[in-house]
Design a protein around this motif. Structure first.
Motif, short mmCIF file in Angstrom:
data_model
loop_
_atom_site.label_atom_id
_atom_site.label_comp_id
_atom_site.label_asym_id
_atom_site.label_seq_id
_atom_site.Cartn_x
_atom_site.Cartn_y
_atom_site.Cartn_z
N GLN A 56 15.41 26.04 35.90
CA GLN A 56 14.74 26.50 34.70
C GLN A 56 15.66 26.56 33.49
O GLN A 56 15.22 26.37 32.37
CB GLN A 56 14.09 27.85 34.94
N PHE A 57 16.94 26.81 33.71
CA PHE A 57 17.88 26.87 32.59
C PHE A 57 18.05 25.50 31.94
O PHE A 57 18.12 25.39 30.72
CB PHE A 57 19.22 27.43 33.04
N ILE A 58 18.10 24.44 32.74
CA ILE A 58 18.20 23.10 32.19
C ILE A 58 16.92 22.73 31.46
O ILE A 58 16.94 22.13 30.39
CB ILE A 58 18.53 22.08 33.29
N LEU A 59 15.78 23.11 32.03
CA LEU A 59 14.49 22.85 31.38
C LEU A 59 14.41 23.56 30.04
O LEU A 59 14.02 22.96 29.03
CB LEU A 59 13.35 23.31 32.30
N ILE A 60 14.80 24.81 29.98
CA ILE A 60 14.78 25.56 28.73
C ILE A 60 15.75 24.96 27.72
O ILE A 60 15.43 24.84 26.53
CB ILE A 60 15.07 27.05 28.98
N ALA A 61 16.93 24.55 28.18
CA ALA A 61 17.90 23.93 27.28
C ALA A 61 17.35 22.63 26.70
O ALA A 61 17.52 22.36 25.50
CB ALA A 61 19.21 23.67 28.02
N VAL A 89 16.03 15.46 28.97
CA VAL A 89 16.56 16.56 29.79
C VAL A 89 15.41 17.41 30.34
O VAL A 89 15.43 17.80 31.52
CB VAL A 89 17.55 17.42 28.96
N ALA A 90 14.40 17.68 29.51
CA ALA A 90 13.27 18.49 29.97
C ALA A 90 12.49 17.77 31.07
O ALA A 90 12.11 18.39 32.07
CB ALA A 90 12.36 18.82 28.80
N ILE A 91 12.27 16.48 30.91
CA ILE A 91 11.54 15.72 31.93
C ILE A 91 12.37 15.64 33.21
O ILE A 91 11.85 15.79 34.31
CB ILE A 91 11.18 14.32 31.41
N TYR A 92 13.68 15.41 33.07
CA TYR A 92 14.55 15.33 34.24
C TYR A 92 14.58 16.65 35.00
O TYR A 92 14.52 16.67 36.22
CB TYR A 92 15.97 14.95 33.80
N ALA A 93 14.63 17.75 34.28
CA ALA A 93 14.69 19.07 34.93
C ALA A 93 13.39 19.38 35.66
O ALA A 93 13.41 20.05 36.69
CB ALA A 93 14.99 20.15 33.90
N GLN A 94 12.27 18.90 35.12
CA GLN A 94 10.99 19.21 35.74
C GLN A 94 10.67 18.24 36.87
O GLN A 94 9.89 18.56 37.77
CB GLN A 94 9.88 19.19 34.70
N ALA A 95 11.25 17.04 36.87
CA ALA A 95 10.94 16.04 37.88
C ALA A 95 11.59 16.35 39.22
O ALA A 95 11.12 15.88 40.25
CB ALA A 95 11.38 14.66 37.39
#
Length: 63
Positions: free
Chosen positions: A28-33, A16-22
């Motif tokens: 940012q909320f998905i990245l933080i989650a 999820v973090a990689i997907y949110a940053q890509a």
């Protein structure tokens, strides 16, 4: 927490973090989650690992 669940949380959180940053427009909320889920998995695994100091104390007591 079960070890398999912990590893699952690490994988899902990392994905999820990689997907949110890509994405071009980062959410940012998905990245933080994703990072929070990842950290929950890492914490639950590291909680079961004994500290080196405890292992050294046991070794000295057995001598």
């Amino acid at each position: 927490m079960n070890r398999k669940i912990s590893y699952f949380l690490i994988v899902i959180g990392g994905f999820v973090a990689i997907y949110a940053q890509a994405k071009a427009d980062q959410n940012q909320f998905i990245l933080i989650a994703g990072i929070v889920i990842l950290m929950l998995g890492v914490y639950s695994i590291s909680r079961n690992i004994p500290s080196k100091k405890d292992q050294d104390d046991e070794h000295e007591n057995n001598l």
